[in-house]
Design a protein around this motif. Structure first.
Motif, short mmCIF file in Angstrom:
data_model
loop_
_atom_site.label_atom_id
_atom_site.label_comp_id
_atom_site.label_asym_id
_atom_site.label_seq_id
_atom_site.Cartn_x
_atom_site.Cartn_y
_atom_site.Cartn_z
N LYS A 179 0.85 -1.18 0.00
CA LYS A 179 0.00 0.00 0.00
C LYS A 179 0.89 1.24 0.00
CE LYS A 179 -3.91 -2.25 2.27
NZ LYS A 179 -4.87 -2.22 3.38
N GLY A 180 1.51 1.51 -1.13
CA GLY A 180 2.31 2.73 -1.27
C GLY A 180 3.64 2.69 -0.58
N GLY A 181 4.24 1.53 -0.45
CA GLY A 181 5.55 1.44 0.17
C GLY A 181 5.55 1.80 1.63
N LEU A 182 4.45 1.45 2.35
CA LEU A 182 4.32 1.82 3.76
C LEU A 182 5.37 1.11 4.61
CD1 LEU A 182 2.40 3.53 5.55
CD2 LEU A 182 1.13 1.42 5.99
N SER A 183 6.01 1.89 5.47
CA SER A 183 7.01 1.33 6.39
C SER A 183 7.06 2.22 7.63
CB SER A 183 8.39 1.27 5.73
OG SER A 183 8.85 2.58 5.43
N GLY A 184 7.74 1.73 8.66
CA GLY A 184 7.88 2.51 9.88
C GLY A 184 7.57 1.71 11.12
N ASN A 185 7.50 2.41 12.24
CA ASN A 185 7.26 1.79 13.54
C ASN A 185 5.99 2.35 14.18
OD1 ASN A 185 9.79 0.28 13.56
ND2 ASN A 185 10.79 2.27 13.88
N ILE A 186 5.27 1.48 14.88
CA ILE A 186 4.07 1.88 15.63
C ILE A 186 4.20 1.29 17.03
CG2 ILE A 186 1.56 1.75 15.78
CD1 ILE A 186 1.49 1.23 12.76
N SER A 187 4.00 2.12 18.04
CA SER A 187 4.03 1.64 19.42
C SER A 187 2.66 1.82 20.06
CB SER A 187 5.10 2.39 20.22
OG SER A 187 4.92 3.80 20.12
N VAL A 188 2.23 0.78 20.78
CA VAL A 188 0.89 0.76 21.39
C VAL A 188 1.00 0.21 22.80
CG1 VAL A 188 -1.50 0.00 21.10
CG2 VAL A 188 -0.03 0.23 19.08
N SER A 189 0.29 0.82 23.75
CA SER A 189 0.22 0.26 25.10
C SER A 189 -1.17 0.53 25.68
CB SER A 189 1.30 0.88 26.01
OG SER A 189 0.95 2.20 26.40
#
Length: 325
Positions: free
Chosen positions: A33-43
């Protein structure tokens, strides 16, 4: 199941329920989906954690270059973390307070579930409890005023068997929502305080005279769809007439209970919305994409995992909230 739950507590709760979802997608091309990359943090909330895990797994199948770190430590931690910009998203299982909104909290409703009263399945008075149930007034006398100290007082008999009351030690949406049902706050709840949903479920499983509260995801087994071994979900006497009528009993299976919540047969606020909370509109494209996935395609996983999908108007409200001004 007890061994599994105990292992879950040892390996997960003791380390703060930390879990990191690594790239998974095999031969899929990066960034479908459009070269999506990165980090996601959830708590945050234990209540939303199992469903959030499923969303993360499915999202990453299409976005293998997105890395999601997720941990459960209670709704209070989730809110604190997100407002301090420690994480991108906080899982919150209660309504968001006005002071939190003033600090920039952006709540997005993503699912619905409920808090239930749990007792030990081998309670000597289990069958009577099924027929009698627990009313709001009785719950107040158990958790708030402490007037009821025996099961006989609850059931209106001369039985002197003591009630062992449990509650949550961590700031959490389950206890806050349960207390709100009684017109109180979490800090007003009495009983032995135990950390986390898994910990509280285990405490009840190991105490034949115990009574506590759990999110449905920890009261019922996901595979069998019946209450976890050692637990009985105690019916709520909604009309306070001292008995559970036919239309008030829907606790034998998770599916029956979910259907009752969806039909508004279970009292509110124990039935409540669950939220992903951001600190303002997220600027991270991966976070926005993850939230949009949850509000669209991700909703199809709610019921299979044991939650309730939201109506279209709430989903649309969440999508609109993600639009930059």
């Amino acid at each position: 199941m007890k061994r599994v739950l105990h292992l879950f507590i040892i390996t997960c709760v003791a380390v703060g329920m930390g879990l990191s979802f690594l790239s998974c997608g095999g031969g899929q091309k990066s960034g479908q989906k459009g070269g999506l990359s990165g980090n996601i943090s959830v708590s945050g909330a234990f209540a939303l954690y199992p469903l959030a895990v499923k969303w993360a797994e499915e999202f990453q199948k299409a976005n293998p270059d997105v890395h999601i770190d997720m941990s459960a430590g209670g709704a209070g931690k989730g809110m604190t973390d997100v407002l301090a910009d420690v994480v991108d998203l906080g899982m919150v299982s209660r309504e968001v307070y006005a002071p939190e909104l003033e600090k920039g909290a952006l709540p997005i409703a993503v699912a619905k579930d409920a808090v239930v009263i749990t007792v030990n399945a081998d309670n000597p008075l289990a069958e009577q409890l099924k027929r009698h149930g627990i009313s709001r007034e009785a719950a107040i006398k158990i958790w708030i005023t402490g007037e009821y100290t025996t099961w006989g007082q609850l059931l209106g008999t001369a039985d002197k068997t003591p009630i062992h009351v449990y509650t949550r030690s961590d700031a959490c949406g389950a206890a806050e929502t349960f207390a709100l049902w009684m017109g109180k706050k979490q800090e007003d709840l009495g009983g032995t305080a135990v950390f986390g949903d898994p910990g509280l479920a285990s405490a009840i499983q190991n105490d034949k005279l115990g009574i506590g509260l759990n999110n449905i995801g920890y009261a019922y087994d996901e595979k069998s769809r019946t209450p976890n071994p050692g637990l009985m979900v105690c019916p709520v006497d909604g009309n306070s007439d001292g008995r559970i009528d036919a239309d008030e009993y829907f606790y034998d299976t998770k599916d029956d209970f979910i259907a009752a919540v969806a039909a508004d047969k279970y009292p509110s606020p124990p039935a409540r919305d669950l939220y992903m909370v951001a600190h303002g509109v997220p600027s991270n494209p991966a976070v926005v994409a993850f939230l949009k996935f949850i509000l669209t395609e991700g909703q199809k996983y709610n019921v299979p995992v044991g939650y309730i999908s939201l109506p279209e108007d709430k989903l649309e409200k969440g999508l609109n909230a993600l639009k930059t001004k």
